[in-house]
Enzyme design. Sequence first.
Site, mmCIF file in Angstrom:
data_model
loop_
_atom_site.group_PDB
_atom_site.id
_atom_site.type_symbol
_atom_site.label_atom_id
_atom_site.label_comp_id
_atom_site.label_asym_id
_atom_site.label_seq_id
_atom_site.Cartn_x
_atom_site.Cartn_y
_atom_site.Cartn_z
ATOM 1 N N HIS A 141 45.858 61.493 -8.319
ATOM 2 C CA HIS A 141 46.305 62.603 -9.177
ATOM 3 C C HIS A 141 47.198 62.027 -10.284
ATOM 4 O O HIS A 141 47.944 61.064 -10.052
ATOM 5 C CB HIS A 141 47.080 63.621 -8.338
ATOM 6 C CG HIS A 141 47.372 64.885 -9.085
ATOM 7 N ND1 HIS A 141 48.387 64.966 -10.005
ATOM 8 C CD2 HIS A 141 46.758 66.083 -9.086
ATOM 9 C CE1 HIS A 141 48.394 66.186 -10.527
ATOM 10 N NE2 HIS A 141 47.410 66.886 -9.989
ATOM 11 N N GLY A 147 46.174 74.084 -9.133
ATOM 12 C CA GLY A 147 47.580 73.871 -8.779
ATOM 13 C C GLY A 147 48.323 75.196 -8.710
ATOM 14 O O GLY A 147 48.252 75.918 -7.716
ATOM 15 N N GLY A 148 49.000 75.542 -9.798
ATOM 16 C CA GLY A 148 49.861 76.731 -9.836
ATOM 17 C C GLY A 148 49.216 77.994 -9.276
ATOM 18 O O GLY A 148 49.828 78.712 -8.477
ATOM 19 N N ASN A 208 45.787 72.787 -4.709
ATOM 20 C CA ASN A 208 46.747 71.684 -4.612
ATOM 21 C C ASN A 208 48.148 72.283 -4.676
ATOM 22 O O ASN A 208 48.627 72.630 -5.750
ATOM 23 C CB ASN A 208 46.502 70.705 -5.780
ATOM 24 C CG ASN A 208 47.526 69.587 -5.821
ATOM 25 O OD1 ASN A 208 48.300 69.414 -4.897
ATOM 26 N ND2 ASN A 208 47.519 68.826 -6.910
ATOM 27 N N TRP A 209 48.752 72.395 -3.511
ATOM 28 C CA TRP A 209 50.077 73.042 -3.460
ATOM 29 C C TRP A 209 51.188 72.140 -3.988
ATOM 30 O O TRP A 209 52.318 72.579 -4.143
ATOM 31 C CB TRP A 209 50.413 73.439 -2.018
ATOM 32 C CG TRP A 209 49.616 74.590 -1.492
ATOM 33 C CD1 TRP A 209 48.687 75.341 -2.181
ATOM 34 C CD2 TRP A 209 49.665 75.132 -0.169
ATOM 35 N NE1 TRP A 209 48.174 76.311 -1.358
ATOM 36 C CE2 TRP A 209 48.749 76.206 -0.128
ATOM 37 C CE3 TRP A 209 50.380 74.819 0.980
ATOM 38 C CZ2 TRP A 209 48.546 76.969 1.033
ATOM 39 C CZ3 TRP A 209 50.178 75.568 2.129
ATOM 40 C CH2 TRP A 209 49.274 76.633 2.152
ATOM 41 N N LYS A 210 50.883 70.882 -4.169
ATOM 42 C CA LYS A 210 51.906 69.913 -4.596
ATOM 43 C C LYS A 210 53.117 70.004 -3.647
ATOM 44 O O LYS A 210 52.916 70.228 -2.460
ATOM 45 C CB LYS A 210 52.276 70.140 -6.062
ATOM 46 C CG LYS A 210 51.017 70.179 -6.943
ATOM 47 C CD LYS A 210 51.284 70.107 -8.410
ATOM 48 C CE LYS A 210 49.943 70.143 -9.150
ATOM 49 N NZ LYS A 210 50.081 70.020 -10.593
ATOM 50 N N GLU A 213 49.899 62.938 -11.470
ATOM 51 C CA GLU A 213 51.331 62.884 -11.137
ATOM 52 C C GLU A 213 51.642 61.653 -10.293
ATOM 53 O O GLU A 213 52.703 61.043 -10.429
ATOM 54 C CB GLU A 213 51.753 64.183 -10.419
ATOM 55 C CG GLU A 213 51.799 65.349 -11.395
ATOM 56 C CD GLU A 213 51.552 66.724 -10.785
ATOM 57 O OE1 GLU A 213 51.585 66.859 -9.555
ATOM 58 O OE2 GLU A 213 51.293 67.664 -11.566
ATOM 59 N N SER A 273 45.324 74.114 -15.228
ATOM 60 C CA SER A 273 45.545 75.509 -15.613
ATOM 61 C C SER A 273 44.340 76.402 -15.350
ATOM 62 O O SER A 273 44.073 77.329 -16.121
ATOM 63 C CB SER A 273 45.990 75.600 -17.078
ATOM 64 O OG SER A 273 47.229 74.931 -17.253
ATOM 65 N N GLY A 316 49.431 72.244 -15.446
ATOM 66 C CA GLY A 316 50.709 72.949 -15.375
ATOM 67 C C GLY A 316 51.224 73.441 -16.710
ATOM 68 O O GLY A 316 52.385 73.835 -16.820
ATOM 69 N N GLU A 361 40.714 66.160 -14.622
ATOM 70 C CA GLU A 361 41.961 66.868 -14.877
ATOM 71 C C GLU A 361 42.625 66.316 -16.133
ATOM 72 O O GLU A 361 43.406 65.343 -16.053
ATOM 73 C CB GLU A 361 42.909 66.702 -13.685
ATOM 74 C CG GLU A 361 42.394 67.332 -12.403
ATOM 75 C CD GLU A 361 43.540 67.819 -11.531
ATOM 76 O OE1 GLU A 361 43.511 68.992 -11.161
ATOM 77 O OE2 GLU A 361 44.472 67.051 -11.265
#
Length: 257
Positions: free
Chosen positions: A104, A236-237, A12-14, A106, A215, A182, A176
């Site tokens: 998600h 993600g990251g 997930n590159w966001k 966010e 994470s 994150g 999640e």
Amino acid sequence: MNPYRKPLIAGNWKMHKTVAEALDYAARFKKLLESLSATELPDVVLCSPFTALHALSQQLSQESIAAISLGAQNMAACDEGAFTGEIAPRMLSELGVAYVILGHSERREYFHESDADVNAKIKTALRHQVTPIACVGESLSQREAGQTDEWVQRQVIAALQGLSDKERQKIVFAYEPIWAIGTGKVCDAVEANRVIGLIRQTTGVSRIRVLYGGSMKPDNAEGLLAQPEIDGGLVGGASLDPDSFFQIVQAAMPVKV
Ligand code: PGA
């Protein structure tokens, strides 16, 4: 992981990467994947921003990179219409986008998406043959108050409202925990396994795939993916760099290389 469910690793590159950066990433990532046995690869999905999907789709089809699928990070809840700024499912399927992340945390937090919105989007995605990756998870205060199970089950039930058994089988869930996203604070693997087992049980579909997200990194992926209920990761990251994402893909292979 469980031999009856194919592992899935989704990046997930966001809101990261321009088209040029996305293409550079895909070229580097493809080279890395070529070193692995294609038959043992998990399903690998890159969820890029909308703006990079077309270029990525062209690059992946030109180079016949069958192992990599594309995913979007959101989608409108209806087929088309006067909804300024929204993206319709048909626009995604036209590009060969196979997955879409829905609900998600966010999007729930910053864009006020409700359980009902997530449910409507799941139904729309399924109608257009796009596989939803539906996200659920508790906040830190909910965990500390002992409300994790109840909260997560409620989100799962709401996401599946009105779906037939056949439709339920086509969904992927991602557990999640919000406090792990994150933050570098990964959920304990045994606890993630327990909650994911509960999610699967709540869906009533033993073959449904449920991922872990929050994470996930090269140094903890193997421990998480070794758990029997965890079918993969929503990353993600660590998906922003092709090398670290590749290491997570490797951790999802039956024989580690
Ligand atoms: P993270 O994000 O891996 O950076 O924690 C996961 C996600 O938000 O899907």
